[in-house]
Design a protein around this motif. Structure first.
Motif, PDB file in Angstrom:
ATOM      1  N   ASP A  34       0.821  -1.214   0.000  1.00 45.79           N
ATOM      2  CA  ASP A  34       0.000   0.000   0.000  1.00 45.79           C
ATOM      3  C   ASP A  34       0.855   1.264   0.000  1.00 45.79           C
ATOM      4  O   ASP A  34       0.556   2.231  -0.695  1.00 45.79           O
ATOM      5  N   ILE A  35       1.905   1.206   0.807  1.00 47.21           N
ATOM      6  CA  ILE A  35       2.733   2.395   0.947  1.00 47.21           C
ATOM      7  C   ILE A  35       3.365   2.789  -0.395  1.00 47.21           C
ATOM      8  O   ILE A  35       3.480   3.961  -0.733  1.00 47.21           O
ATOM      9  N   VAL A  36       3.749   1.760  -1.190  1.00 53.45           N
ATOM     10  CA  VAL A  36       4.348   2.020  -2.499  1.00 53.45           C
ATOM     11  C   VAL A  36       3.322   2.657  -3.428  1.00 53.45           C
ATOM     12  O   VAL A  36       3.584   3.651  -4.100  1.00 53.45           O
ATOM     13  N   ALA A  52       3.457   6.398  -4.859  1.00 53.03           N
ATOM     14  CA  ALA A  52       3.475   6.633  -6.315  1.00 53.03           C
ATOM     15  C   ALA A  52       2.349   7.582  -6.709  1.00 53.03           C
ATOM     16  O   ALA A  52       2.536   8.519  -7.493  1.00 53.03           O
ATOM     17  N   THR A  53       1.162   7.347  -6.121  1.00 55.73           N
ATOM     18  CA  THR A  53       0.020   8.197  -6.446  1.00 55.73           C
ATOM     19  C   THR A  53       0.285   9.640  -6.022  1.00 55.73           C
ATOM     20  O   THR A  53       0.023  10.591  -6.766  1.00 55.73           O
ATOM     21  N   GLU A  54       0.828   9.819  -4.823  1.00 59.02           N
ATOM     22  CA  GLU A  54       1.090  11.160  -4.315  1.00 59.02           C
ATOM     23  C   GLU A  54       2.122  11.889  -5.187  1.00 59.02           C
ATOM     24  O   GLU A  54       1.982  13.068  -5.500  1.00 59.02           O
ATOM     25  N   GLU A  55       3.151  11.128  -5.613  1.00 58.11           N
ATOM     26  CA  GLU A  55       4.179  11.738  -6.454  1.00 58.11           C
ATOM     27  C   GLU A  55       3.599  12.165  -7.797  1.00 58.11           C
ATOM     28  O   GLU A  55       3.917  13.228  -8.328  1.00 58.11           O
ATOM     29  N   ILE A  56       2.751  11.293  -8.349  1.00 57.44           N
ATOM     30  CA  ILE A  56       2.122  11.641  -9.638  1.00 57.44           C
ATOM     31  C   ILE A  56       1.256  12.892  -9.466  1.00 57.44           C
ATOM     32  O   ILE A  56       1.273  13.803 -10.293  1.00 57.44           O
ATOM     33  N   ASN A  57       0.504  12.930  -8.354  1.00 51.69           N
ATOM     34  CA  ASN A  57      -0.343  14.103  -8.101  1.00 51.69           C
ATOM     35  C   ASN A  57       0.496  15.368  -7.978  1.00 51.69           C
ATOM     36  O   ASN A  57       0.120  16.432  -8.465  1.00 51.69           O
ATOM     37  N   ARG A  58       1.652  15.219  -7.316  1.00 47.45           N
ATOM     38  CA  ARG A  58       2.517  16.381  -7.119  1.00 47.45           C
ATOM     39  C   ARG A  58       3.030  16.908  -8.466  1.00 47.45           C
ATOM     40  O   ARG A  58       2.962  18.107  -8.748  1.00 47.45           O
ATOM     41  N   VAL A  59       3.480  15.955  -9.298  1.00 44.82           N
ATOM     42  CA  VAL A  59       3.981  16.358 -10.614  1.00 44.82           C
ATOM     43  C   VAL A  59       2.855  16.971 -11.439  1.00 44.82           C
ATOM     44  O   VAL A  59       3.029  17.974 -12.138  1.00 44.82           O
TER      45      VAL A  59
END
Lengths: 678, 280
Positions: free
Chosen positions: A488-490, A494-501
């Motif tokens: 889950d953490i991965v 990944a989702t948070e990083e994509i959202n940030r970008v």
């Protein structure tokens, strides 16, 4: 190496080639050789021709990486050489860019041309026309049709401004532009527009051929013209399904191919391009025959296979011409297999035939779409061939050996078919499924088509955005690889990083983006992306950065920008009081100077009122088009980082920096005379 | 040149003339002296393939000075297609000949001594030639002329680099030949025949009337009224495109001139347009 000149180096590589050692004993070019080349081209920009020649030789010795490094090094040195005559430098960089594209690195060539276009003096209209025409050709090959059309319009404006005298140079530029016009048309383009584009191309082609007096032109240039003309006529004949013309033109292309091989060698990129085009043409001729004979189709398929193998052997498996040839071969194999199946229907297939109504539409659609892929091969031949001419043009006064060797450059053929190939393969998969399962699969196929269409539309948007589409595609693939089995953490990360970008890019579209705290990742990335200049004002807000561990990584990126990309970096350290100019700050400036960064110190209190009026923010201007700014919070720490590309804001920052920079005296060493001078 | 089955024998009736090979499906290259027994006023020859197939050909051009000649195949569509495979060579490359005068004669082969050297051939002209060292010391290489010289590359098909034309005499015994042969490069051969010139190829690409044999263009109307009607249609279409901004006035004028010239050629039977005169 000691005392060796560029000419010596070229001769050494020539000997390696003519003695047939294929580069085995030559070894990699040492660092001093690269420095020698860079220094030579800065002293004499005209020697860019010799650099291109050297790159062509290295490429022939299957040393493409060395060849590209030579070209990159020369281009970087030229961009950094302010003292060189801008027009001479521009002409040299244009040659280096075209050669880079010709060796298959079309994206780098494109970047180089874009940077060059910004750098050229406005008065050099003729050179501007060449550069923009080449940019258009590169864009056409990259599938950036709209940008290609815009670049072509710019090139024509510069041609007009240059007072288009019908000399060879203008004719060649017009030829490139006519080829671009034709290359960016699609089956959806208004037929009249396509015919008109073909007519313009023919006119330009004829003019270029007639302009070359017998025996004075380069043979490879003539072959380029003939190959381009053949490709256009074949395309027209294929559309008309005119069997007689297809046969006639295929035979003519056969003669052109023999001539290319005899004049330039069988592995010359131009010959390879002719061979691939010929194999495609023969397949089309065989297929269009009133009663296609199985034997002829089989031979055409074998020829396509041989052409693909030749392209892979000579240009590498990843070269776009090799990929396109391979795809055309796959299509031909499928078509022959289908013809065989049609001629020998099995009982099962007969049963399936009765339920195939939806497939007919799908196949009909494909019969329009699939030839487009082969057409891409031909378009590449067309534009690639003519791009070459602009380099060759400048070599008219050179020896024949130069002309022959520089023409090795051709074949630059870089066609972004990667996702087209994926698309094609997925289509193939679906087609097979249809054959096996029949009508019940139709709905699934329809849904899949919709997905593919959505994906294609997305990729088209990426292409239009001028972002590098390969990075976006890679991101999409990476997302797909984060499977449901991941922790889950991965997945959340990944989702948070994509959202940030996504947020960052979204904000950049509105020209301002920001985040909490000081964002060193942005600073690092922007430094790696800068092409021309970095102008920084460092106040107390960022002073601590220079004495932290992060400074080493950042300075390393700056040093790399100076050394390898010729970026000019100026940094102004601002201190409030003269006594703040201490040994630590002096050492900091000295360290940065050793890395090639121009550093100065400014004490506003000692400046005239008109200079110190107003705030002095902490900002970094990248290429004078983007400002990275850090605002202090009340505690004096980095409170917020902002990226700003708004024109008005940038103009203000540029003026402010220039004023402050002029105000600060440049340092001459450790002999401080006053508080500004250290 | 295409494929393995590209070396041919040339015959006239029952008479063996000499060797040759396909440059393309349309043209066979041979040494001019191979045609010395050709019957006067009869240019027709039989082109015989190793597979046993025989096609009809016609001697189109002989260049005695360079000892080269070209034969046109009258039905090229009957020649199986494969990709052309010409190439350059370098000193030290291995070569092999593909033609033997008789099945009882040996194959020739050896090393390339020099490539693209200027050579004064017996025909009288200077040509770009390949000097070949031959390993089979026969003393006389008559009958091998006209055959293709292939570069032999391990692990791949050979590539044609020239046409064998001369043997060099032994300087100590002029009745014998030394083990040195000369071949004209393919580049030299192509430069001698207009069929491979830029001008001719350009005309073929744009004009069906200069089409290679066996590929007669379809749909060409020679009726003067039809030609004029077609021209009228073209001119109307040009005006439409001009009105829509697809062509600029200069292009319209140029294209209209071409259409007019083509109409005059079509109705009056003119052939040599200014455009053709200029194109090489």
């Amino acid at each position: 190496m000691n005392g060796e000149t560029l000419g010596d180096l070229v001769r050494r590589v020539e000997h390696a080639l003519t003695d047939g050692d294929d580069g085995g004993t030559l070894g990699p070019l040492p660092e001093p050789a690269h420095r020698l080349i860079a220094a030579d081209v800065v002293r004499h920009p005209a020697s860019a021709r010799s650099v291109c020649y050297l790159a062509a030789l290295l490429n022939t010795l299957h040393r493409r990486d060395d060849a590209l490094r030579v070209l990159r090094g020369a281009a970087t040195a030229l961009f950094a050489a302010d003292s060189t005559d801008p027009a001479e430098r521009g002409a040299a960089l244009n040659q280096l860019a075209v050669m880079t594209g010709s060796l298959g690195d079309l994206r780098s060539a494109y970047d180089l041309l874009l940077r060059l276009a910004d750098d050229l003096p406005r008065s050099a209209s003729s050179l501007q026309a060449r550069v923009h025409a080449n940019t258009a050709a590169a864009q056409a090959q990259l599938g950036l049709s709209e940008q290609a059309e815009a670049s072509a319009r710019r090139a024509r404006r510069h041609l007009d401004a240059a007072g288009a005298s019908a000399d060879g140079e203008d004719l060649d530029v017009q030829n490139v532009l006519a080829a671009v016009d034709l290359a960016v048309t699609t089956p959806d383009t208004d037929p009249a527009t396509r015919v008109a584009a073909a007519a313009r191309f023919r006119t330009a082609n004829l003019a270029a051929l007639e302009e070359r007096a017998p025996g004075t032109g380069s043979e490879s240039a003539e072959i380029s013209l003939l190959l381009g003309r053949a490709v256009v006529e074949l395309e027209q004949a294929r559309e008309r399904q005119h069997t007689g013309d297809l046969n006639r033109l295929t035979l003519a292309l056969e003669a052109i191919t023999v001539r290319a091989a005899a004049a330039l060698g069988s592995e010359h990129p131009q010959t390879v391009m002719a061979v691939v085009s010929l194999a495609c043409a023969e397949f089309d001729s065989a297929r269009a025959a009133p009663e296609p004979r199985r034997g002829r189709l089989d031979r055409a398929v074998t020829a396509l296979q041989s052409a693909t193998e030749l392209a892979v052997r000579c240009l590498g498996p990843d070269h776009h011409l090799a990929v396109a040839a391979s795809t055309a071969h796959g299509r031909a194999l499928r078509e022959v297999a289908r013809t065989t199946r049609r001629q020998q229907p099995t009982r099962g297939e007969e049963a399936v035939d009765k339920t195939r109504a939806p497939q007919v539409a799908a196949k009909s659609h494909r019969s329009v779409r699939v030839p487009q892929l082969v057409r891409r091969v031909l378009v590449v031949a067309l534009v690639g061939a003519f791009t070459f001419l602009i380099v060759n043009l400048a070599s008219a006064d050179q020896s024949e050996s130069w002309q022959l060797s520089v023409s090795i450059a051709l074949g630059g053929v870089a066609l972004l078919v990667q996702y087209l190939v994926d698309f094609e393969q997925r289509m193939e998969t679906m087609d097979t499924a249809l054959d096996v399962r029949g009508r019940e699969m139709a709905q699934l196929v329809g849904e899949s088509f919709a997905k593919i269409n959505a994906a294609t539309e997305l990729f088209s948007e990426v292409d239009r955005s001028e972002l590098r589409s390969d990075g976006v595609v890679e991101l999409a693939r990476s997302v797909a690889r984060v499977s449901g089995d991941s922790p889950d953490i991965v997945r959340d990360f990944a989702t948070e990083e994509i959202n940030r970008v996504t947020r960052l890019i979204d904000n950049m579209a509105s020209k301002v983006a920001d985040c909490e705290g000081q964002n060193l990742d942005w600073l690092q990335s922007l430094t790696q992306c800068a092409r021309r200049s970095i102008d920084a004002v460092s106040t107390g807000a960022t002073r601590d950065l220079w004495f932290s561990h992060d400074a080493a990584r950042y300075l390393e990126a700056e040093a790399e920008a100076v050394r390898h990309r010729g970026v000019r970096i100026r940094r102004l350290f601002v201190t409030q009081r003269p006594e703040d100019v201490d040994d630590a700050l002096r050492q900091l400036c000295e360290d940065q100077r050793e890395l090639g960064i121009d550093a100065r110190v400014l004490v506003p209190s000692q400046l005239p009122l008109y200079v110190r009026r107003g705030v002095i923010p902490d900002f970094v201007l990248f290429d004078r088009t983007l400002s990275y700014e850090v605002e202090q919070d009340l505690a004096g720490l980095g409170g917020r980082t902002t990226l700003n590309v708004r024109t008005g804001h940038i103009t203000t920052r540029v003026s402010r920096f220039d004023l402050l920079w002029e105000a600060a005296e440049s340092s001459t060493g450790d002999h401080a005379q006053d508080s500004n001078r250290y | 040149m295409p494929g393995r089955d590209y070396a041919v024998d040339l015959r006239q009736g029952d008479m063996y003339l000499g060797a040759g090979f396909l440059l393309t499906r349309c043209y066979v290259l041979t040494a001019d002296h191979c045609l010395r027994r050709l019957t006067d006023h009869d240019d027709r020859v039989s082109v015989c393939f190793e597979s046993g197939a025989t096609l009809e050909g016609c001697v189109r051009r002989r260049v005695a000075d360079a000892d080269l000649a070209i034969v046109e195949i009258l039905h090229p569509q009957d020649v199986p297609f494969t990709l052309p495979n010409a190439d350059h060579a370098r000193r030290g490359d291995r070569w092999r000949g593909l033609h033997r005068p008789l099945l009882s004669d040996p194959d020739l082969g050896g090393l390339v001594d020099a490539y693209a050297v200027k050579y004064h051939c017996e025909g009288g002209d200077f040509i770009e030639a390949i000097q070949l060292a031959v390993e089979q010391t026969l003393g006389d290489y008559s009958g091998y002329s006209g055959g293709p010289v292939e570069k032999a590359t391990p692990g791949s098909d050979g590539a044609v680099i020239g046409i064998l034309i001369e043997q060099y005499p032994d300087r100590q015994d002029a009745r014998r030949s030394a083990n040195v042969l000369f071949a004209a490069t393919i580049h030299e051969a192509l430069s001698r025949f207009e069929y491979f010139s830029t001008g001719h190829l350009h005309r073929v690409l744009k004009d069906p009337s200069t089409a290679p044999p066996g590929t007669s263009a379809q749909g060409v109307d020679s009726d003067p009224d039809a030609v004029m009607d077609r021209t009228e249609t073209v001119l109307v279409r040009l005006k439409e495109w001009s009105d829509r901004g697809l062509l600029d006035p200069a292009q319209v004028v140029s294209l209209a001139m071409q259409a007019g010239r083509a109409m005059i050629d079509g109705t009056l039977g003119g052939e040599d347009t200014g455009e053709r005169r200029n194109a090489r």
